[in-house]
Design an enzyme around this catalytic site. Sequence first.
Site, PDB file in Angstrom:
ATOM      1  N   LYS A 281       8.559 -23.046  14.185  1.00  0.00           N
ATOM      2  CA  LYS A 281       9.859 -22.639  14.990  1.00  0.00           C
ATOM      3  C   LYS A 281      10.567 -23.794  15.348  1.00  0.00           C
ATOM      4  O   LYS A 281      11.734 -23.860  15.549  1.00  0.00           O
ATOM      5  CB  LYS A 281       9.607 -21.808  16.131  1.00  0.00           C
ATOM      6  CG  LYS A 281       8.941 -20.612  15.746  1.00  0.00           C
ATOM      7  CD  LYS A 281       8.333 -19.724  16.629  1.00  0.00           C
ATOM      8  CE  LYS A 281       7.698 -18.187  16.239  1.00  0.00           C
ATOM      9  NZ  LYS A 281       7.134 -17.729  17.402  1.00  0.00           N
TER      10      LYS A 281
ATOM     11  N   ARG B 196       0.800  -1.247   0.013  1.00  0.00           N
ATOM     12  CA  ARG B 196      -0.148  -0.008  -0.082  1.00  0.00           C
ATOM     13  C   ARG B 196       0.940   1.255   0.167  1.00  0.00           C
ATOM     14  O   ARG B 196       1.294   1.710   1.033  1.00  0.00           O
ATOM     15  CB  ARG B 196      -0.952  -0.039   1.299  1.00  0.00           C
ATOM     16  CG  ARG B 196      -1.901  -1.041   1.082  1.00  0.00           C
ATOM     17  CD  ARG B 196      -2.814  -1.125   2.509  1.00  0.00           C
ATOM     18  NE  ARG B 196      -1.832  -1.334   3.761  1.00  0.00           N
ATOM     19  CZ  ARG B 196      -2.530  -1.178   5.018  1.00  0.00           C
ATOM     20  NH1 ARG B 196      -3.756  -0.733   5.105  1.00  0.00           N
ATOM     21  NH2 ARG B 196      -1.723  -1.741   5.768  1.00  0.00           N
TER      22      ARG B 196
ATOM     23  N   ILE C 251      14.925 -13.003  21.512  1.00  0.00           N
ATOM     24  CA  ILE C 251      15.601 -13.834  22.262  1.00  0.00           C
ATOM     25  C   ILE C 251      16.914 -14.224  21.456  1.00  0.00           C
ATOM     26  O   ILE C 251      16.643 -15.057  20.385  1.00  0.00           O
ATOM     27  CB  ILE C 251      14.909 -14.921  22.769  1.00  0.00           C
ATOM     28  CG1 ILE C 251      13.895 -14.402  23.823  1.00  0.00           C
ATOM     29  CG2 ILE C 251      15.831 -15.805  23.788  1.00  0.00           C
ATOM     30  CD1 ILE C 251      12.875 -15.325  24.118  1.00  0.00           C
TER      31      ILE C 251
ATOM     32  N   GLU D 162      -3.945 -12.395  17.025  1.00  0.00           N
ATOM     33  CA  GLU D 162      -4.491 -11.930  15.814  1.00  0.00           C
ATOM     34  C   GLU D 162      -5.957 -12.037  15.639  1.00  0.00           C
ATOM     35  O   GLU D 162      -6.771 -12.944  16.242  1.00  0.00           O
ATOM     36  CB  GLU D 162      -3.935 -12.602  14.563  1.00  0.00           C
ATOM     37  CG  GLU D 162      -2.392 -12.525  14.520  1.00  0.00           C
ATOM     38  CD  GLU D 162      -1.893 -11.192  14.075  1.00  0.00           C
ATOM     39  OE1 GLU D 162      -2.898 -10.303  13.387  1.00  0.00           O
ATOM     40  OE2 GLU D 162      -0.672 -10.667  14.206  1.00  0.00           O
TER      41      GLU D 162
END
Length: 430
Positions: free
Chosen positions: A207, A49, A138, A192
Amino acid sequence: MMRTRPLKVALLGCGVVGSEVARIMTTHADDLAARVGAPVELAGVAVRRPDKVREGIDPELITTDATALVKRGDLDIVVEVIGGIEPARTLITTAFEHGASVVSANKALLAQDGAALHAAAEEHGKDLYYEAAVAGAIPLIRPLRESLAGDKVNRVLGIVNGTTNFILDKMDSTGAGYQEALDEATALGYAEADPTADVEGFDAAAKAAILAGIAFHTRVRLDDVHREGMTEVTAADFASAREMGCTIKLLAICERAEDGASVTARVHPAMIPLSHPLASVRGAYNAVFVESDASGQLMFYGPGAGGSPTASAVLGDLVAVGRNRLGGTTGPGESAYAALPVSPMGEVVTRYHISLDVADKPGVLAQVATVFAEHGVSIDTVRQQGKDGEASLVVVTHRASDAALGGTVEALRKLDTVRGVASIMRVEGE
């Protein structure tokens, strides 16, 4: 002495993380230059955008043509923070082809196609760094692949998703139900609008694949990771956990088999003792517990998501890659020499907490115990409560394979005296 020609950096994506990367590059330009050994110049920003106001970014740098940006040929580093599989994969490989090293935060892509991306980086003599892909700020990727490169890592056990940890912590500390805790996480911005990737374990599984690959020098893909979400965890599960001196966390667990011949990677809710360091990780924080031969037990803790923490990891990689660029070298690439097989979930051995709804009549416990014995699963403790012809039976086992436990549960469901299997929870960290 500092080189006068700047290192040119292109930014793919300018959302929460990307905008923070751009801001820090601008406000800390002098410090970054001193640390890298050359000025670091933001040479272009690819966005979807272009009309959106982006404070602190020169509008002349904004483009919607990410492909043309990475093909410029004068870039030193491309920072990819758009996420997803495509167009990120093509943009990263194109960047390598046109002379740029890459810093990425894209866990999904690395878990799915990390081997191919590493091969492309090696083919073109470029760096691929991705500290920000796991656990935000981290430091974890670099310690595993550099600081512990001379050690033998046997287990990586961690909380690698802040949203799920916030929800489970809220359920534990307040007695809230799952939906109530999720609603609060959404209101606070931790979850979310569509929380599926978090609460169903997809984010943590990606992960886990990355961590297992680095820790065990073996290619581990997302499809190799056993995944279970946490939407079925109830207040009753937490009550049972407390009676055992435990709490419940959604864990990513990567393990080397005792004989060293294979590895496993899994994500699921589990009970862990309150005495374990991970039990005290509260709110949206992440923590990863690493066990290795020489260094013993290590724990990495901190904010695992958010614009600033993730940008911190991105910029740490940017400095490292920039130094390599100036020195005409590259950092460590993929280490997959061990090529260990990834064992199926059925071979995982752990303890289990099983809650059964049963008929409240004589002989039920004996029937249940017989089923466990027939499948080779040893019972540690049993707790039974009954009222008005109904009863709950809680069984905690000794260590057994997941396959054996699965066979046990299937057989239990066939008993006339078992009305239902209320919950099954693995017990870890002991």
